[in-house]
Design an enzyme around this catalytic site. Structure first.
Site, mmCIF file in Angstrom:
data_model
loop_
_atom_site.group_PDB
_atom_site.id
_atom_site.type_symbol
_atom_site.label_atom_id
_atom_site.label_comp_id
_atom_site.label_asym_id
_atom_site.label_seq_id
_atom_site.Cartn_x
_atom_site.Cartn_y
_atom_site.Cartn_z
ATOM 1 N N ASP A 105 -13.886 6.673 -2.889
ATOM 2 C CA ASP A 105 -13.316 6.269 -4.183
ATOM 3 C C ASP A 105 -13.939 7.057 -5.343
ATOM 4 O O ASP A 105 -13.240 7.466 -6.276
ATOM 5 C CB ASP A 105 -13.531 4.768 -4.417
ATOM 6 C CG ASP A 105 -12.569 3.911 -3.607
ATOM 7 O OD1 ASP A 105 -11.439 4.361 -3.338
ATOM 8 O OD2 ASP A 105 -12.942 2.777 -3.231
ATOM 9 N N THR A 130 -9.070 -1.480 2.196
ATOM 10 C CA THR A 130 -8.845 -1.811 0.798
ATOM 11 C C THR A 130 -9.192 -3.279 0.557
ATOM 12 O O THR A 130 -9.746 -3.945 1.439
ATOM 13 C CB THR A 130 -7.413 -1.391 0.358
ATOM 14 O OG1 THR A 130 -7.324 -1.583 -1.056
ATOM 15 C CG2 THR A 130 -6.323 -2.145 1.069
ATOM 16 N N SER A 143 0.821 -1.224 0.000
ATOM 17 C CA SER A 143 0.000 0.000 0.000
ATOM 18 C C SER A 143 0.853 1.270 0.000
ATOM 19 O O SER A 143 1.813 1.405 0.757
ATOM 20 C CB SER A 143 -0.920 0.010 1.227
ATOM 21 O OG SER A 143 -1.621 1.238 1.264
ATOM 22 N N LEU A 144 0.449 2.229 -0.853
ATOM 23 C CA LEU A 144 1.140 3.526 -0.920
ATOM 24 C C LEU A 144 0.485 4.536 0.023
ATOM 25 O O LEU A 144 0.973 5.648 0.187
ATOM 26 C CB LEU A 144 1.084 4.064 -2.355
ATOM 27 C CG LEU A 144 1.701 3.177 -3.444
ATOM 28 C CD1 LEU A 144 1.430 3.762 -4.833
ATOM 29 C CD2 LEU A 144 3.208 3.008 -3.233
ATOM 30 N N GLY A 169 -16.746 -4.239 -10.533
ATOM 31 C CA GLY A 169 -16.447 -4.740 -9.189
ATOM 32 C C GLY A 169 -16.651 -3.629 -8.171
ATOM 33 O O GLY A 169 -17.363 -2.642 -8.422
ATOM 34 N N ALA A 226 -14.767 -1.171 -6.996
ATOM 35 C CA ALA A 226 -14.366 0.202 -7.334
ATOM 36 C C ALA A 226 -15.408 0.842 -8.247
ATOM 37 O O ALA A 226 -15.803 2.001 -8.057
ATOM 38 C CB ALA A 226 -12.995 0.204 -7.999
ATOM 39 N N GLY A 274 -15.830 -3.070 -16.471
ATOM 40 C CA GLY A 274 -15.641 -3.761 -15.195
ATOM 41 C C GLY A 274 -16.602 -3.198 -14.173
ATOM 42 O O GLY A 274 -16.873 -1.978 -14.159
ATOM 43 N N LYS A 288 -13.823 -4.099 1.567
ATOM 44 C CA LYS A 288 -14.668 -2.891 1.489
ATOM 45 C C LYS A 288 -16.149 -3.197 1.716
ATOM 46 O O LYS A 288 -16.888 -2.352 2.210
ATOM 47 C CB LYS A 288 -14.481 -2.190 0.132
ATOM 48 C CG LYS A 288 -13.119 -1.514 0.007
ATOM 49 C CD LYS A 288 -13.008 -0.748 -1.298
ATOM 50 C CE LYS A 288 -11.601 -0.218 -1.480
ATOM 51 N NZ LYS A 288 -11.442 0.536 -2.729
#
Ligand SMILES: NC(=O)c1ccc[n+]([C@@H]2O[C@H](COP(=O)([O-])OP(=O)(O)OC[C@H]3O[C@@H](n4cnc5c(N)ncnc54)[C@H](OP(=O)(O)O)[C@@H]3O)[C@@H](O)[C@H]2O)c1
Length: 281
Positions: free
Chosen positions: A101, A61, A15-16, A128, A130, A126, A65
């Site tokens: 998000d 994350t 993770s950043l 999902g 996010a 997509g 979630k």
């Protein structure tokens, strides 16, 4: 006493977020810190109980979630409709969940393409977690039309139904393999968001034939790497951007929810870019 924040996930070492959040938190309060905690799904109950006592807030994350929601005391409307929480605030031992998000992606689209979500026509490749969070947020912000394209059509249809019911937005769906409808949707959309997990690994194929991308589109890839879709855009000079700015702005919004102060976005961006460059070496 330290004011503690965390990000949880499984895995989490990559993770950043700690680099970015610590850069901001240290400016806000030298006694604040943000750490990454590896939490498996069967540890969520214990973690959230500890968080009530030990933390001021935490991010969530992949893959928690949705799974974290039953352990919270309240959540925002957007988090409930999307079934996704990435930011929890702890107040007097109570846990309140929100999702940032979609906000992060909205800011990233504004930066990359000067694109405005209200009245916008947006395609999701997509569907999902996010995409759920972002599509619901965009509907709440007054997007004109959403196009949801997914490998599993039933997932796109179920999200579309929820969005129509809650926000009255026009939402259209198709399968990623539908080579008639998919290009028609991409022609009608102003921006396409690549939200599949394909492209994380170098050997991943694109989620659909990239030759179907019309020259009129702008493409935002939620992944930070040069995915097959991004490579095609660069080859054909289609405006495109990767997911780093989305990560930055979702984190900035979490910071603002927790501290009720304006996030030092440029400080966070420098820290994030430095951490990303180090991780990519
Ligand atoms: N930049 C940021 O801040 C940010 C934030 C969140 C997420 N992300 C990125 O967004 C991506 C999606 O994350 P998520 O949380 O939404 O993951 P997720 O809930 O696991 O969803 C994965 C999505 O990818 C699709 N998919 C997986 N394998 C596929 C394949 N072989 N062919 C076609 N579609 C496939 C899934 O389709 P099915 O429904 O058919 O399984 C689903 O739509 C990840 O790459 C993540 O890194 C970035």
């Amino acid at each position: 006493m330290m004011i503690k924040f965390a990000v949880i996930g499984d895995p989490i070492a990559h993770s950043l977020s700690p680099a970015m959040q610590n850069a901001a938190l240290k400016l806000w309060n030298p006694d604040a810190e943000y750490i990454a905690v590896h939490v498996k799904t069967d540890e969520l109950r214990n973690f959230t109980e500890c968080a009530r006592r030990e933390l001021a807030g935490f991010n969530i994350t992949v893959p928690h979630k949705g799974a974290v929601i039953p352990f919270l005391d309240g959540i925002s409307k957007e988090a409930r409709v999307a079934g996704s929480v990435n930011t929890v605030t702890v107040e007097s031992g109570r846990l309140y969940g929100d999702t940032t998000d979609g906000y992060g992606l909205e800011q990233a689209l504004a930066e990359a393409f000067a694109f405005s979500v209200p009245k916008g026509k947006i395609a999701f490749i997509g569907c999902g977690g996010a995409a759920h969070a972002a599509a619901v947020w965009f509907a709440s912000r007054g997007a004109a039309e959403l196009f949801l394209m997914n490998r599993t059509l039933a997932t796109a249809e179920s999200l579309a139904e929820k969005i129509r019911r809650e926000y009255g937005t026009a939402v259209h769906t198709c399968a990623l393999t539908d080579t008639n409808t998919l290009p028609a949707f991409l022609k009608r959309a102003e921006v396409a968001i690549q939200c599949t997990s394909l492209g994380l690994k170098p050997e991943d194929p694109p989620p659909f034939d990239p030759a179907l991308l019309p020259g009129t589109i702008r493409v935002y890839d939620t992944i930070y790497k040069k995915t097959p879709i991004i490579r095609e855009c660069l080859r054909r000079s289609i405006p495109c951007a990767n997911g780093l700015a989305m990560l930055l702005h979702q984190g900035a919004r979490s910071f603002e929810i927790w501290t009720r102060t304006k996030a030092p976005v440029e400080r966070m961006r420098s820290a994030l870019e430095a951490a990303y460059a180090k991780a990519s070496r």
